[in-house]
Scaffold this motif. Structure first.
Motif, PDB file in Angstrom:
ATOM      1  N   LEU A   1       0.881  -1.268  -0.154  1.00 41.00           N
ATOM      2  CA  LEU A   1      -0.127   0.049  -0.080  1.00 41.00           C
ATOM      3  C   LEU A   1       0.947   1.338  -0.160  1.00 41.00           C
ATOM      4  N   LYS A   2       0.791   1.889  -1.141  1.00 45.29           N
ATOM      5  CA  LYS A   2       1.526   3.422  -1.086  1.00 45.29           C
ATOM      6  C   LYS A   2       0.874   4.245  -0.022  1.00 45.29           C
ATOM      7  N   THR A   3       1.920   4.755   0.826  1.00 48.45           N
ATOM      8  CA  THR A   3       1.511   5.498   2.142  1.00 48.45           C
ATOM      9  C   THR A   3       2.380   6.850   2.238  1.00 48.45           C
ATOM     10  N   ASP A   4       2.503   7.303   0.931  1.00 46.66           N
ATOM     11  CA  ASP A   4       2.895   8.862   0.953  1.00 46.66           C
ATOM     12  C   ASP A   4       2.131   9.800   1.690  1.00 46.66           C
ATOM     13  N   TRP A   5       0.887   9.484   2.140  1.00 43.90           N
ATOM     14  CA  TRP A   5       0.207  10.497   2.869  1.00 43.90           C
ATOM     15  C   TRP A   5       0.332  10.671   4.261  1.00 43.90           C
ATOM     16  N   PHE A   6       1.334  10.035   4.868  1.00 45.26           N
ATOM     17  CA  PHE A   6       1.713  10.255   6.337  1.00 45.26           C
ATOM     18  C   PHE A   6       3.022  10.002   6.207  1.00 45.26           C
ATOM     19  N   LYS A   7       3.748  10.613   7.483  1.00 47.90           N
ATOM     20  CA  LYS A   7       5.268  10.347   7.679  1.00 47.90           C
ATOM     21  C   LYS A   7       5.791   9.024   8.140  1.00 47.90           C
TER      22      LYS A   7
ATOM     23  N   TYR B   1       2.021  -1.510  -6.585  1.00 46.16           N
ATOM     24  CA  TYR B   1       1.520  -0.877  -5.146  1.00 46.16           C
ATOM     25  C   TYR B   1      -0.111  -0.461  -5.512  1.00 46.16           C
ATOM     26  N   TYR B   2      -0.590  -0.469  -4.401  1.00 43.16           N
ATOM     27  CA  TYR B   2      -2.105  -0.234  -4.437  1.00 43.16           C
ATOM     28  C   TYR B   2      -2.110   1.268  -3.792  1.00 43.16           C
ATOM     29  N   GLU B   3      -3.068   2.237  -4.302  1.00 43.45           N
ATOM     30  CA  GLU B   3      -3.348   3.365  -3.607  1.00 43.45           C
ATOM     31  C   GLU B   3      -4.555   3.469  -2.935  1.00 43.45           C
ATOM     32  N   VAL B   4      -4.870   4.238  -2.228  1.00 44.97           N
ATOM     33  CA  VAL B   4      -6.222   4.786  -1.755  1.00 44.97           C
ATOM     34  C   VAL B   4      -6.925   5.639  -2.661  1.00 44.97           C
ATOM     35  N   ASP B   5      -8.090   5.219  -3.030  1.00 44.45           N
ATOM     36  CA  ASP B   5      -8.964   6.137  -4.043  1.00 44.45           C
ATOM     37  C   ASP B   5      -9.654   7.235  -2.918  1.00 44.45           C
ATOM     38  N   TRP B   6      -9.361   8.160  -2.619  1.00 48.84           N
ATOM     39  CA  TRP B   6      -9.696   9.167  -1.687  1.00 48.84           C
ATOM     40  C   TRP B   6     -10.707   9.989  -2.486  1.00 48.84           C
ATOM     41  N   ASP B   7     -11.139   9.679  -3.531  1.00 53.97           N
ATOM     42  CA  ASP B   7     -12.205  10.440  -4.180  1.00 53.97           C
ATOM     43  C   ASP B   7     -13.620   9.658  -4.037  1.00 53.97           C
ATOM     44  N   LYS B   8     -13.507   8.560  -3.502  1.00 56.57           N
ATOM     45  CA  LYS B   8     -14.702   7.686  -2.986  1.00 56.57           C
ATOM     46  C   LYS B   8     -14.959   8.244  -1.526  1.00 56.57           C
ATOM     47  N   LYS B   9     -16.453   8.107  -1.250  1.00 56.64           N
ATOM     48  CA  LYS B   9     -16.722   8.670   0.082  1.00 56.64           C
ATOM     49  C   LYS B   9     -16.750   7.473   0.805  1.00 56.64           C
ATOM     50  N   SER B  10     -16.000   7.701   2.420  1.00 54.45           N
ATOM     51  CA  SER B  10     -15.971   6.501   3.052  1.00 54.45           C
ATOM     52  C   SER B  10     -17.065   6.633   4.004  1.00 54.45           C
TER      53      SER B  10
ATOM     54  N   PRO C   1      -3.709   7.150   9.556  1.00 53.93           N
ATOM     55  CA  PRO C   1      -3.895   8.427   9.482  1.00 53.93           C
ATOM     56  C   PRO C   1      -5.056   8.863   8.403  1.00 53.93           C
ATOM     57  N   LYS C   2      -5.691  10.191   8.534  1.00 59.52           N
ATOM     58  CA  LYS C   2      -6.992  10.383   7.536  1.00 59.52           C
ATOM     59  C   LYS C   2      -8.180   9.513   7.494  1.00 59.52           C
ATOM     60  N   ASN C   3      -8.222   8.948   8.759  1.00 59.08           N
ATOM     61  CA  ASN C   3      -9.472   8.199   8.951  1.00 59.08           C
ATOM     62  C   ASN C   3      -9.517   7.045   7.777  1.00 59.08           C
ATOM     63  N   PHE C   4      -8.462   6.490   7.303  1.00 53.71           N
ATOM     64  CA  PHE C   4      -8.422   5.072   6.816  1.00 53.71           C
ATOM     65  C   PHE C   4      -8.332   3.862   7.500  1.00 53.71           C
ATOM     66  N   VAL C   5      -9.067   2.811   7.246  1.00 57.64           N
ATOM     67  CA  VAL C   5      -9.291   1.773   8.024  1.00 57.64           C
ATOM     68  C   VAL C   5      -9.098   0.453   7.080  1.00 57.64           C
ATOM     69  N   MET C   6      -8.222  -0.398   7.436  1.00 60.00           N
ATOM     70  CA  MET C   6      -8.114  -1.679   6.539  1.00 60.00           C
ATOM     71  C   MET C   6      -8.071  -2.904   7.507  1.00 60.00           C
ATOM     72  N   TYR C   7      -8.830  -3.851   7.123  1.00 60.39           N
ATOM     73  CA  TYR C   7      -9.125  -4.972   8.047  1.00 60.39           C
ATOM     74  C   TYR C   7      -8.572  -6.126   7.081  1.00 60.39           C
ATOM     75  N   LEU C   8      -7.614  -7.004   7.707  1.00 56.18           N
ATOM     76  CA  LEU C   8      -7.080  -7.979   6.880  1.00 56.18           C
ATOM     77  C   LEU C   8      -7.407  -9.369   7.418  1.00 56.18           C
ATOM     78  N   GLU C   9      -7.905 -10.392   6.666  1.00 53.35           N
ATOM     79  CA  GLU C   9      -8.092 -11.568   6.792  1.00 53.35           C
ATOM     80  C   GLU C   9      -7.326 -12.410   5.902  1.00 53.35           C
TER      81      GLU C   9
END
Length: 96
Positions: free
Chosen positions: A23-29, A83-92, A53-61
């Motif tokens: 997961l590409k995580t360039d949106w936090f430090k 790598y995967y990226e978060v699609d921030w354009d979709k509403k959470s 950060p940014k209220n992103f939640v991921m659950y792995l099974e």
């Protein structure tokens, strides 16, 4: 109304056994900003909840058949990328 944390993870990404997931995580430090909770784990099966950060939640099974990543935003794997990226354009659902 309070939502159960896993009910907001309405997007699903499946990864075959042995396949690479990044997961590409360039949106936090720092990875220290992630809270991870191991729900269940043994030598074959894992259930892990990660709160980013940014209220992103991921659950792995993860089991002997592969991995399922459930998240509150969809994940995108662009053609030609590894790598995967978060699609921030979709509403959470977390924002509702």
């Amino acid at each position: 109304m309070t939502r159960h944390i896993l009910t907001i993870c309405s997007y699903e990404t499946r990864v075959d056994l042995g396949a690479y997931f990044h997961l590409k995580t360039d949106w936090f430090k720092s990875d220290e900003e992630i809270t991870s909770i191991i729900i269940d784990q043994d030598n074959v099966f894992s259930k892990i909840l990660s709160i980013y950060p940014k209220n992103f939640v991921m659950y792995l099974e993860q089991d002997q058949n592969g991995s399922i990543y459930r998240s509150n935003y969809p994940l995108i794997l662009h053609e030609g990328q590894d790598y995967y990226e978060v699609d921030w354009d979709k509403k959470s659902l977390l924002a509702q």
